[in-house]
Design an enzyme around this catalytic site. Structure first.
Site, PDB file in Angstrom:
ATOM      1  N   LYS A   1      77.159  35.076  53.547  1.00  0.00           N
ATOM      2  CA  LYS A   1      77.808  34.473  52.629  1.00  0.00           C
ATOM      3  C   LYS A   1      79.183  35.432  52.319  1.00  0.00           C
ATOM      4  O   LYS A   1      80.196  34.876  52.419  1.00  0.00           O
ATOM      5  CB  LYS A   1      77.208  33.891  51.593  1.00  0.00           C
ATOM      6  CG  LYS A   1      75.680  32.979  51.939  1.00  0.00           C
ATOM      7  CD  LYS A   1      75.362  32.318  50.804  1.00  0.00           C
ATOM      8  CE  LYS A   1      74.562  33.232  49.907  1.00  0.00           C
ATOM      9  NZ  LYS A   1      73.577  34.136  50.622  1.00  0.00           N
TER      10      LYS A   1
ATOM     11  N   ARG B   1      72.338  27.261  43.389  1.00  0.00           N
ATOM     12  CA  ARG B   1      70.904  27.752  43.931  1.00  0.00           C
ATOM     13  C   ARG B   1      69.667  27.011  43.495  1.00  0.00           C
ATOM     14  O   ARG B   1      68.803  27.334  44.013  1.00  0.00           O
ATOM     15  CB  ARG B   1      70.672  29.305  43.349  1.00  0.00           C
ATOM     16  CG  ARG B   1      71.030  30.191  44.504  1.00  0.00           C
ATOM     17  CD  ARG B   1      71.051  31.622  43.679  1.00  0.00           C
ATOM     18  NE  ARG B   1      70.862  32.729  44.748  1.00  0.00           N
ATOM     19  CZ  ARG B   1      71.683  33.347  44.796  1.00  0.00           C
ATOM     20  NH1 ARG B   1      73.011  33.466  44.564  1.00  0.00           N
ATOM     21  NH2 ARG B   1      71.469  34.566  45.905  1.00  0.00           N
TER      22      ARG B   1
ATOM     23  N   ARG C   1      72.799  46.692  53.955  1.00  0.00           N
ATOM     24  CA  ARG C   1      73.955  46.436  53.294  1.00  0.00           C
ATOM     25  C   ARG C   1      74.371  47.564  52.569  1.00  0.00           C
ATOM     26  O   ARG C   1      73.561  48.055  51.764  1.00  0.00           O
ATOM     27  CB  ARG C   1      73.669  45.181  52.382  1.00  0.00           C
ATOM     28  CG  ARG C   1      74.983  44.899  51.721  1.00  0.00           C
ATOM     29  CD  ARG C   1      75.091  43.377  51.030  1.00  0.00           C
ATOM     30  NE  ARG C   1      73.685  43.033  50.779  1.00  0.00           N
ATOM     31  CZ  ARG C   1      73.595  41.744  50.415  1.00  0.00           C
ATOM     32  NH1 ARG C   1      74.452  40.760  50.656  1.00  0.00           N
ATOM     33  NH2 ARG C   1      72.366  41.393  49.954  1.00  0.00           N
TER      34      ARG C   1
ATOM     35  N   ARG D   1      72.773  48.126  46.999  1.00  0.00           N
ATOM     36  CA  ARG D   1      72.446  47.322  45.709  1.00  0.00           C
ATOM     37  C   ARG D   1      70.934  47.712  45.408  1.00  0.00           C
ATOM     38  O   ARG D   1      70.240  47.486  46.250  1.00  0.00           O
ATOM     39  CB  ARG D   1      72.587  45.616  46.047  1.00  0.00           C
ATOM     40  CG  ARG D   1      73.987  45.214  45.954  1.00  0.00           C
ATOM     41  CD  ARG D   1      74.413  43.848  46.293  1.00  0.00           C
ATOM     42  NE  ARG D   1      73.349  42.898  46.045  1.00  0.00           N
ATOM     43  CZ  ARG D   1      73.167  41.544  46.333  1.00  0.00           C
ATOM     44  NH1 ARG D   1      74.449  41.274  47.026  1.00  0.00           N
ATOM     45  NH2 ARG D   1      72.388  40.694  46.033  1.00  0.00           N
TER      46      ARG D   1
ATOM     47  N   ARG E   1      63.410  37.720  47.104  1.00  0.00           N
ATOM     48  CA  ARG E   1      64.467  36.637  47.206  1.00  0.00           C
ATOM     49  C   ARG E   1      64.397  35.705  47.958  1.00  0.00           C
ATOM     50  O   ARG E   1      64.921  34.582  47.945  1.00  0.00           O
ATOM     51  CB  ARG E   1      65.838  37.614  47.240  1.00  0.00           C
ATOM     52  CG  ARG E   1      66.195  38.324  45.952  1.00  0.00           C
ATOM     53  CD  ARG E   1      67.052  39.713  45.953  1.00  0.00           C
ATOM     54  NE  ARG E   1      68.072  39.228  46.695  1.00  0.00           N
ATOM     55  CZ  ARG E   1      68.991  40.030  47.363  1.00  0.00           C
ATOM     56  NH1 ARG E   1      68.648  41.320  47.566  1.00  0.00           N
ATOM     57  NH2 ARG E   1      70.235  39.562  47.979  1.00  0.00           N
TER      58      ARG E   1
HETATM   59  P1  ADP Z   1      75.013  37.251  51.693  1.00  0.00           P
HETATM   60  O1  ADP Z   1      76.364  37.287  50.746  1.00  0.00           O
HETATM   61  O2  ADP Z   1      74.678  36.024  52.295  1.00  0.00           O
HETATM   62  O3  ADP Z   1      73.768  37.906  50.930  1.00  0.00           O
HETATM   63  P2  ADP Z   1      76.411  39.351  53.202  1.00  0.00           P
HETATM   64  O4  ADP Z   1      77.641  38.775  53.505  1.00  0.00           O
HETATM   65  O5  ADP Z   1      76.336  40.517  51.896  1.00  0.00           O
HETATM   66  O6  ADP Z   1      75.355  38.452  52.808  1.00  0.00           O
HETATM   67  O7  ADP Z   1      75.645  40.124  54.505  1.00  0.00           O
HETATM   68  C1  ADP Z   1      74.391  40.945  54.350  1.00  0.00           C
HETATM   69  C2  ADP Z   1      74.599  42.200  55.210  1.00  0.00           C
HETATM   70  O8  ADP Z   1      74.812  41.724  56.673  1.00  0.00           O
HETATM   71  C3  ADP Z   1      75.889  42.933  55.050  1.00  0.00           C
HETATM   72  O9  ADP Z   1      75.501  44.289  55.499  1.00  0.00           O
HETATM   73  C4  ADP Z   1      76.691  42.556  56.095  1.00  0.00           C
HETATM   74  O10 ADP Z   1      77.598  43.412  56.858  1.00  0.00           O
HETATM   75  C5  ADP Z   1      75.732  42.012  57.316  1.00  0.00           C
HETATM   76  N1  ADP Z   1      76.322  40.872  58.094  1.00  0.00           N
HETATM   77  C6  ADP Z   1      76.880  39.784  57.656  1.00  0.00           C
HETATM   78  N2  ADP Z   1      77.260  38.826  58.691  1.00  0.00           N
HETATM   79  C7  ADP Z   1      76.592  39.475  59.909  1.00  0.00           C
HETATM   80  C8  ADP Z   1      76.606  38.984  61.099  1.00  0.00           C
HETATM   81  N3  ADP Z   1      77.053  37.827  61.661  1.00  0.00           N
HETATM   82  N4  ADP Z   1      75.740  39.879  62.050  1.00  0.00           N
HETATM   83  C9  ADP Z   1      75.228  40.955  61.606  1.00  0.00           C
HETATM   84  N5  ADP Z   1      75.536  41.676  60.345  1.00  0.00           N
HETATM   85  C10 ADP Z   1      76.159  40.797  59.335  1.00  0.00           C
HETATM   86  P1  AMP Z   2      73.721  37.455  45.466  1.00  0.00           P
HETATM   87  O1  AMP Z   2      74.789  38.364  44.982  1.00  0.00           O
HETATM   88  O2  AMP Z   2      74.229  35.872  45.735  1.00  0.00           O
HETATM   89  O3  AMP Z   2      73.020  37.756  46.354  1.00  0.00           O
HETATM   90  O4  AMP Z   2      73.027  37.221  43.997  1.00  0.00           O
HETATM   91  C1  AMP Z   2      72.033  38.077  43.339  1.00  0.00           C
HETATM   92  C2  AMP Z   2      71.138  37.928  42.428  1.00  0.00           C
HETATM   93  O5  AMP Z   2      72.094  37.164  41.260  1.00  0.00           O
HETATM   94  C3  AMP Z   2      70.160  36.907  42.667  1.00  0.00           C
HETATM   95  O6  AMP Z   2      69.167  37.289  43.145  1.00  0.00           O
HETATM   96  C4  AMP Z   2      70.017  36.138  41.420  1.00  0.00           C
HETATM   97  O7  AMP Z   2      69.239  36.927  40.690  1.00  0.00           O
HETATM   98  C5  AMP Z   2      71.296  36.288  40.580  1.00  0.00           C
HETATM   99  N1  AMP Z   2      72.011  34.954  41.033  1.00  0.00           N
HETATM  100  C6  AMP Z   2      73.220  34.905  41.714  1.00  0.00           C
HETATM  101  N2  AMP Z   2      73.512  33.616  41.686  1.00  0.00           N
HETATM  102  C7  AMP Z   2      73.065  32.692  41.062  1.00  0.00           C
HETATM  103  C8  AMP Z   2      72.669  31.530  40.718  1.00  0.00           C
HETATM  104  N3  AMP Z   2      73.348  30.373  40.993  1.00  0.00           N
HETATM  105  N4  AMP Z   2      71.495  30.980  40.026  1.00  0.00           N
HETATM  106  C9  AMP Z   2      70.547  31.953  39.484  1.00  0.00           C
HETATM  107  N5  AMP Z   2      70.644  33.155  39.813  1.00  0.00           N
HETATM  108  C10 AMP Z   2      71.913  33.849  40.418  1.00  0.00           C
END
Ligand code: ADP
Ligand code: AMP
Length: 217
Positions: A13, A88, A127, A160, A171
């Site tokens: 995302k 969410r 990540r 993270r 999660r």
């Molecule tokens: P989210 O925001 O959904 O938690 P991220 O965008 O942070 O996910 O992506 C999670 C990890 O996967 C990051 O390290 C990113 O570089 C990697 N990633 C994202 N999209 C892809 C893809 N299409 N193929 C492989 N790795 C990806």
């Molecule tokens: P994210 O950066 O989207 O992976 O979110 C990291 C963490 O933030 C999640 O595991 C939750 O603990 C909290 N969080 C983010 N967005 C929300 C939401 N819309 N509702 C509740 N918790 C959230």
């Protein structure tokens, strides 16, 4: 353009948000990023959110909804927005709909990034995020040119706290129980766009933009 990015943790995302906000010139609103900023700054909200985030649980709905409602009132959201990681829960989705209605607005699209569960842990654990500019990398799938250093700004890359195998597994469970029902919720509203998130990063981005531009739901 008013859109939401939906998908399990590690689906991509945040990565795809970059492309979408550039393409449509809209602000990127990530509730996770807002909570992390508050934790870094030591605010009251940050202290409350940290307890939940460290365990991979959701921050309570009331805190999260208020935060987003305030953000959506800001001037830059007049031209639209991309919400990433919100809503969410069904409660949050209902609250969002009500808030938008009171502003005479409605959602255009919900982009649902689909990635099989077995790929998510590797994505999240690998990540790395720049501590200065927030740019996201992956040790295997999207590495920086110099190990541990951000290509953009030269900042240090960090993992993270909630990207450990155990917390990611929590999660994913939380996602399946509380967030996945939103797929059905937005399908019924006729605004859900499904995207294959297992393709390489640039291909996923192209697919998203094409479907949004051509209004393919
Ligand atoms: P989210 O925001 O959904 O938690 P991220 O965008 O942070 O996910 O992506 C999670 C990890 O996967 C990051 O390290 C990113 O570089 C990697 N990633 C994202 N999209 C892809 C893809 N299409 N193929 C492989 N790795 C990806
Ligand atoms: P994210 O950066 O989207 O992976 O979110 C990291 C963490 O933030 C999640 O595991 C939750 O603990 C909290 N969080 C983010 N967005 C929300 C939401 N819309 N509702 C509740 N918790 C959230």
């Amino acid at each position: 353009m008013r859109a939401i990015l939906l998908g399990p943790p590690g689906a991509g995302k945040g990565t795809q948000a970059e492309t979408i906000v550039k393409e449509f010139s809209i602000p990127h609103i990530s509730t996770g990023d807002i909570f992390r900023k508050n934790i870094k700054e030591g605010t009251e909200l940050g202290k409350k959110a940290k307890e939940y985030m460290d365990q991979g649980k959701l921050v309570p709905d009331d805190l999260t909804v208020e935060l987003v409602k305030d953000r959506l009132q800001q001037d830059d959201c007049k031209k639209g927005f991309l919400l990433d990681g919100f809503p969410r829960t069904i409660y949050q989705a209902d609250a969002l709909e009500e808030a938008l209605k009171s502003m005479d607005q409605k959602l255009d699209y919900v982009i649902n990034i689909e990635v099989r569960k077995e790929l998510l842990v590797e994505r999240a654990v690998g990540r790395r995020v720049c501590k200065d500019c927030g740019q996201t990398y992956h040790t295997k799938f999207n590495p920086p040119s110099k190990d541990g250093i951000c290509d953009n700004c030269g900042g240090d890359l960090q993992q993270r706290k909630d990207d450990t195998e155990e917390t990611v597994a929590n999660r994913i469970n939380v996602y399946e129980e509380q967030t996945a029902p939103l797929i059905d919720y937005y399908t019924k509203k006729g605004i859900l766009i499904n995207i294959d998130g297992e393709k390489p990063i640039d291909e996923v981005g192209k697919d998203i933009v094409a479907k949004m531009r051509n209004k393919i739901v």
